[in-house]
Design a protein around this motif. Structure first.
Motif, PDB file in Angstrom:
ATOM      1  N   GLU A  25       0.823  -1.212   0.000  1.00  0.00           N
ATOM      2  CA  GLU A  25       0.000   0.000   0.000  1.00  0.00           C
ATOM      3  C   GLU A  25       0.856   1.260   0.000  1.00  0.00           C
ATOM      4  OE1 GLU A  25      -3.535   2.209   2.569  1.00  0.00           O
ATOM      5  OE2 GLU A  25      -2.523   0.466   3.409  1.00  0.00           O
ATOM      6  N   TYR A  32       0.053   6.198  -7.396  1.00  0.00           N
ATOM      7  CA  TYR A  32      -1.065   6.744  -8.173  1.00  0.00           C
ATOM      8  C   TYR A  32      -1.360   8.205  -7.861  1.00  0.00           C
ATOM      9  CZ  TYR A  32      -1.574   2.141 -10.059  1.00  0.00           C
ATOM     10  OH  TYR A  32      -1.305   0.969 -10.717  1.00  0.00           O
ATOM     11  N   GLN A  63      -5.559  -5.227   1.412  1.00  0.00           N
ATOM     12  CA  GLN A  63      -5.759  -4.664   0.078  1.00  0.00           C
ATOM     13  C   GLN A  63      -6.639  -3.417   0.111  1.00  0.00           C
ATOM     14  OE1 GLN A  63      -3.702  -6.006  -2.223  1.00  0.00           O
ATOM     15  NE2 GLN A  63      -3.212  -7.112  -0.331  1.00  0.00           N
ATOM     16  N   THR A  64      -6.330  -2.510  -0.806  1.00  0.00           N
ATOM     17  CA  THR A  64      -7.097  -1.272  -0.987  1.00  0.00           C
ATOM     18  C   THR A  64      -7.376  -1.108  -2.477  1.00  0.00           C
ATOM     19  OG1 THR A  64      -5.127   0.094  -1.354  1.00  0.00           O
ATOM     20  CG2 THR A  64      -5.823  -0.231   0.950  1.00  0.00           C
ATOM     21  N   ASP A  65      -8.126  -0.082  -2.821  1.00  0.00           N
ATOM     22  CA  ASP A  65      -8.366   0.195  -4.247  1.00  0.00           C
ATOM     23  C   ASP A  65      -7.044   0.422  -4.975  1.00  0.00           C
ATOM     24  OD1 ASP A  65     -11.078  -0.046  -3.880  1.00  0.00           O
ATOM     25  OD2 ASP A  65     -11.456   2.120  -3.782  1.00  0.00           O
ATOM     26  N   ASP A  66      -6.103   1.083  -4.309  1.00  0.00           N
ATOM     27  CA  ASP A  66      -4.813   1.364  -4.944  1.00  0.00           C
ATOM     28  C   ASP A  66      -3.983   0.104  -5.137  1.00  0.00           C
ATOM     29  OD1 ASP A  66      -5.007   4.199  -5.287  1.00  0.00           O
ATOM     30  OD2 ASP A  66      -4.646   4.452  -3.145  1.00  0.00           O
ATOM     31  N   THR A  67      -3.970  -0.789  -4.145  1.00  0.00           N
ATOM     32  CA  THR A  67      -3.184  -2.017  -4.304  1.00  0.00           C
ATOM     33  C   THR A  67      -3.775  -2.899  -5.397  1.00  0.00           C
ATOM     34  OG1 THR A  67      -4.392  -3.248  -2.589  1.00  0.00           O
ATOM     35  CG2 THR A  67      -2.456  -1.996  -1.885  1.00  0.00           C
ATOM     36  N   ARG A  68      -5.090  -2.933  -5.475  1.00  0.00           N
ATOM     37  CA  ARG A  68      -5.730  -3.729  -6.539  1.00  0.00           C
ATOM     38  C   ARG A  68      -5.450  -3.122  -7.909  1.00  0.00           C
ATOM     39  NH1 ARG A  68      -9.422  -4.717  -2.192  1.00  0.00           N
ATOM     40  NH2 ARG A  68     -10.412  -2.673  -2.429  1.00  0.00           N
ATOM     41  N   ARG A  69      -5.472  -1.804  -7.970  1.00  0.00           N
ATOM     42  CA  ARG A  69      -5.146  -1.118  -9.232  1.00  0.00           C
ATOM     43  C   ARG A  69      -3.712  -1.431  -9.645  1.00  0.00           C
ATOM     44  NH1 ARG A  69      -5.177   5.517 -10.015  1.00  0.00           N
ATOM     45  NH2 ARG A  69      -4.489   5.552 -12.202  1.00  0.00           N
ATOM     46  N   ASN A  72      -3.156  -4.898 -11.087  1.00  0.00           N
ATOM     47  CA  ASN A  72      -3.723  -5.059 -12.430  1.00  0.00           C
ATOM     48  C   ASN A  72      -3.083  -4.135 -13.457  1.00  0.00           C
ATOM     49  OD1 ASN A  72      -5.722  -7.071 -11.831  1.00  0.00           O
ATOM     50  ND2 ASN A  72      -6.891  -5.505 -10.757  1.00  0.00           N
TER      51      ASN A  72
END
Length: 228
Positions: A25, A32, A63-69, A72
């Motif tokens: 994270e 980002y 996990q966060t939105d940033d880690t998932r982004r 991917n």
């Protein structure tokens, strides 16, 4: 705008037999912040190549939105797999420097001569520098132009003793970030455990913990924008 992000190359959690590295994270959220602001990002590490990821930061509950982004993002993952060797970095190529945490930096970046020189030269040149969570450990041996500890008299934060105790690693880490910053004359303060807390003192930005990652990056970005 050119931003350098410096990651650890150290993967051993003391003599526990467990792995460590950088905290996902603390890379992804700042990455980002910078990328979405249009920055050119360079990733570096002492050994170059793929830095070790702290496996706990890859757990589902971390996990966060940033880690998932990030996971991917093929371009980001390719950059991570081929970090530049820290010894090949030139300070003049960057407008700002950001150090993500994880426990790894306490062993290598805190002692690395190239990292120490980079930090000292960046701040001496008037360029902003930020470190979050365990990454303020990088200031252990850094000095100001007068030979005094670089953080002496500066408002700083970093992973707190109570947070280290909560994860059960007080007796494993080579030093405690909070204690070191205080011993070096830093005006250490902290917020609530695990809550965002960021301090800016001149061109130096520090954040307390993983939750502080994005806000630390935003504070650094603000300093860069003011200087341009």
């Amino acid at each position: 705008m050119n931003v350098l992000m410096v990651l650890t190359s150290h993967d051993q959690l003391g003599d526990t037999g467990h792995k460590t590295g950088f905290w996902l994270e603390e890379l992804a959220a700042p990455y980002y912040v910078f990328k979405d602001a249009g920055a050119n990002i360079t990733l570096a590490s002492p050994k170059g190549g793929q830095p070790p990821l702290d496996p706990k930061s890859d757990d589902a509950d971390a996990q966060t939105d940033d880690t998932r982004r990030f996971q991917n993002d093929t371009q980001a993952k390719a950059a991570l797999a081929s970090t530049v060797k820290l010894s090949d970095i030139k300070v003049d190529d960057f407008d700002a420097v950001f150090y993500p945490g994880g426990h790894g930096p306490l062993w290598d970046l805190a002692e690395d001569k190239h990292s120490i020189a980079l930090i000292e030269a960046t701040l001496a040149a008037g360029r902003p520098l930020a470190a979050v969570c365990h990454a303020p450990g990088i200031f252990r041996h850094t000095q100001a132009a007068d030979g005094q500890p670089l953080v002496k008299g500066k408002a700083v934060t970093g992973f707190s003793n109570t947070e280290e105790a909560a994860v059960g690693l007080t007796d494993v880490v080579p030093f405690l970030v909070e204690d070191m910053l205080k011993a070096n004359g830093g005006q250490y303060s902290k917020g609530d455990d695990w809550a965002p807390y960021v301090l800016t003192d001149g061109i130096l930005v520090t954040g307390q913990n993983p939750a502080s990652s994005a806000d630390t990056a935003k504070a650094l970005l603000s300093l860069v924008e003011k200087s341009q």
